[in-house]
Design a protein around this motif. Structure first.
Motif, PDB file in Angstrom:
ATOM      1  N   ASN A  72       0.716  -0.994   0.063  1.00 27.82           N
ATOM      2  CA  ASN A  72      -0.045  -0.110   0.000  1.00 27.82           C
ATOM      3  C   ASN A  72       0.765   1.292  -0.058  1.00 27.82           C
ATOM      4  OD1 ASN A  72      -2.266   1.172   0.062  1.00 27.82           O
ATOM      5  ND2 ASN A  72      -2.573   1.299   2.233  1.00 27.82           N
ATOM      6  N   SER A 181      -9.241  -2.244  -7.097  1.00 22.31           N
ATOM      7  CA  SER A 181      -8.360  -3.549  -7.178  1.00 22.31           C
ATOM      8  C   SER A 181      -9.096  -4.903  -6.628  1.00 22.31           C
ATOM      9  CB  SER A 181      -7.279  -3.441  -5.671  1.00 22.31           C
ATOM     10  OG  SER A 181      -8.273  -3.627  -4.337  1.00 22.31           O
ATOM     11  N   HIS A 217      -3.468  -5.336  -6.929  1.00 27.73           N
ATOM     12  CA  HIS A 217      -3.619  -6.278  -5.717  1.00 27.73           C
ATOM     13  C   HIS A 217      -2.556  -5.873  -4.842  1.00 27.73           C
ATOM     14  CE1 HIS A 217      -4.983  -9.531  -3.434  1.00 27.73           C
ATOM     15  NE2 HIS A 217      -4.169 -10.227  -3.517  1.00 27.73           N
ATOM     16  N   HIS A 218      -2.732  -6.550  -3.512  1.00 30.20           N
ATOM     17  CA  HIS A 218      -1.883  -5.911  -2.335  1.00 30.20           C
ATOM     18  C   HIS A 218      -0.809  -6.974  -2.133  1.00 30.20           C
ATOM     19  CE1 HIS A 218      -4.267  -2.379  -1.674  1.00 30.20           C
ATOM     20  NE2 HIS A 218      -5.319  -3.136  -1.748  1.00 30.20           N
ATOM     21  N   LYS A 235      -0.638 -11.000  -1.302  1.00 28.07           N
ATOM     22  CA  LYS A 235      -1.753 -11.164  -0.180  1.00 28.07           C
ATOM     23  C   LYS A 235      -2.856 -12.242  -0.815  1.00 28.07           C
ATOM     24  CE  LYS A 235      -3.511  -7.904   3.030  1.00 28.07           C
ATOM     25  NZ  LYS A 235      -3.809  -6.571   3.024  1.00 28.07           N
TER      26      LYS A 235
END
Lengths: 310, 113
Positions: A72, A181, A217-218, A235
């Motif tokens: 992030n 996302s 995506h994270h 993740k």
């Protein structure tokens, strides 16, 4: 004229009965095509990233899904947005589905990346406003019929997102769909089955329509942000990286400038998976604050979108 | 390959068209996309130049009359054999030659209908 007739074959039953026969094929069926390809020049399919140094090593091919992953605040939306801009100026039809930024905010940032100027740099005097308006109109001319936004904030159901993806491909002929996302399209971070099913559906849509889907995506929270993440740090369900065709990881160098060694980059983009290409590795990038672009050399030139449009 | 999805849907609902056109050249008019809105009787399917023929699932042609056109004779002929193997009732293949496509070669498989 209506020549449609009732079918004399129960096609659904026929499909079921012949499914196995249709899918299990002898190798000879494929060898003839491999022979046909001998001596033919290799055609590079797909579009490249915005940076010259990646043009021979990485492509966004039709029918694939690319995962853009990052911690992030490390710039994955910024970098994927820059890529969307570059694709659009390369003649591709692009749609952006961002559930965290409103279309006008995304557009404003793209305008800044394209023009090299932020709106704040222009004063409110009439000549500055006119200059900015001229720039916006130039952009509008380029974006017309090439850039779309899915105007939905917050969350969206996986089923609805899949329907939007199909609509984009089928009705609008979109070639690159950016979804920002994944976590906004599934119920929860621990809904691994939901994540797997959604990514699986996106892969099927990409193949069915020859569209390229970019999925933001994270990365899991790491022990420190100085560590460059890898594929295993993505993740959620481990199957996400297995299912997608390409995985790109964005990492921002958060170290203070005076604590860095000469030549240290502001960011890296790591390709940790490319199903239909050989290259896996990373490139260094430098951030230009005024334009919000990532540059391929320190203090180098901004990306020339006019050249891409030519 | 594209344009065939709607035809598969029609057949699953119990309908069959009079004939299916398969074009092996890119179609600027995008007939493969427009035919469901224009004329359900004559579905248009496009086989793209980089489609691997061996991977095409042509079962949706079972029992139908098929007309194939293109410029690559070897590819058109191969597709004709594949349509026939997939159970098409009749297959006519036309290859265009020359800059202005003035010359054509037409071949057909045995009519099973």
């Amino acid at each position: 004229m209506n020549l449609l007739k009732p079918d004399d074959i129960d096609f659904s039953a026929y499909e079921r009965e012949t499914e196995a026969k249709a899918r299990v094929r002898p190798a000879g069926a494929y060898i003839e095509e491999a022979i046909d390809q001998l001596g033919k020049p290799t055609v590079i399919k797909g579009q490249s990233l915005p940076w010259r140094k990646t043009r021979d090593v990485f492509r966004f091919r039709p029918g694939e899904v690319t995962l853009w992953a990052g911690v992030n605040g490390h710039g994955k939306s910024l970098m994927s947005g820059l890529t969307a801009l570059d694709l659009m100026f390369g003649g591709q039809k692009v749609c952006i589905a961002s559930f965290e930024m409103k279309p006008h905010s995304t557009l404003r940032r793209m305008l800044r990346q394209w023009s090299g100027y932020s709106q704040e740099e222009f004063s409110s005097d009439p000549s500055s406003v006119k200059a900015m308006r001229d720039l916006y109109e130039q952009f509008a001319g380029q974006a017309d019929k090439r850039l779309w936004f899915y105007d939905q904030q917050g969350t969206v159901g996986a089923v609805q997102m899949a329907a939007v993806a199909r609509y984009c491909a089928k009705e609008l002929g979109i070639q690159h769909l950016f979804i920002d996302s994944l976590m906004k399209c599934v119920k929860a971070e621990d809904d691994y089955n939901g994540q797997k099913a959604f990514v699986d559906e996106l892969c099927a849509i990409a193949i069915d329509y020859g569209m390229h889907i970019h999925l933001v995506h994270h990365i899991r929270k790491l022990e420190n942000e100085a560590k460059i993440p890898g594929k295993n740090d993505i993740k959620g369900s481990g199957s996400i990286a297995d299912q997608v065709d390409n995985a790109l990881i964005v990492w921002r160098n958060k170290a203070e400038v005076n604590a860095r060694k000469p030549g240290d980059p502001d960011a890296t983009l790591t390709c940790c998976k490319q199903r239909n290409g050989e290259w896996e590795g990373f490139i260094n990038l430098w951030f230009d604050r005024a334009s919000q672009q990532f540059l391929e050399t320190e203090g180098g030139a901004l990306i020339d979108f006019a050249e891409r449009a030519a | 390959m594209r344009g065939h999805e709607f035809l598969i849907g029609l057949r699953r609902k119990g309908w069959k068209p009079a004939m299916v056109f398969i074009d092996t050249q890119p179609d600027p008019a995008r007939s493969w996309r427009l035919w469901p809105q224009v004329d359900l009787d004559f579905p248009q399917v496009e086989v793209l130049p980089d489609d691997a023929l061996s991977s095409l699932d042509l079962r949706f042609l079972v029992g139908l009359r098929v007309l194939i056109t293109g410029r690559d004779q070897r590819r058109v002929e191969r597709l004709k054999d594949m349509c026939f193997d997939a159970g098409a009732a009749c297959v006519v293949a036309t290859v265009f030659h020359g800059e202005d496509s003035a010359a054509i070669t037409t071949s057909s498989s045995k009519d099973k209908s």
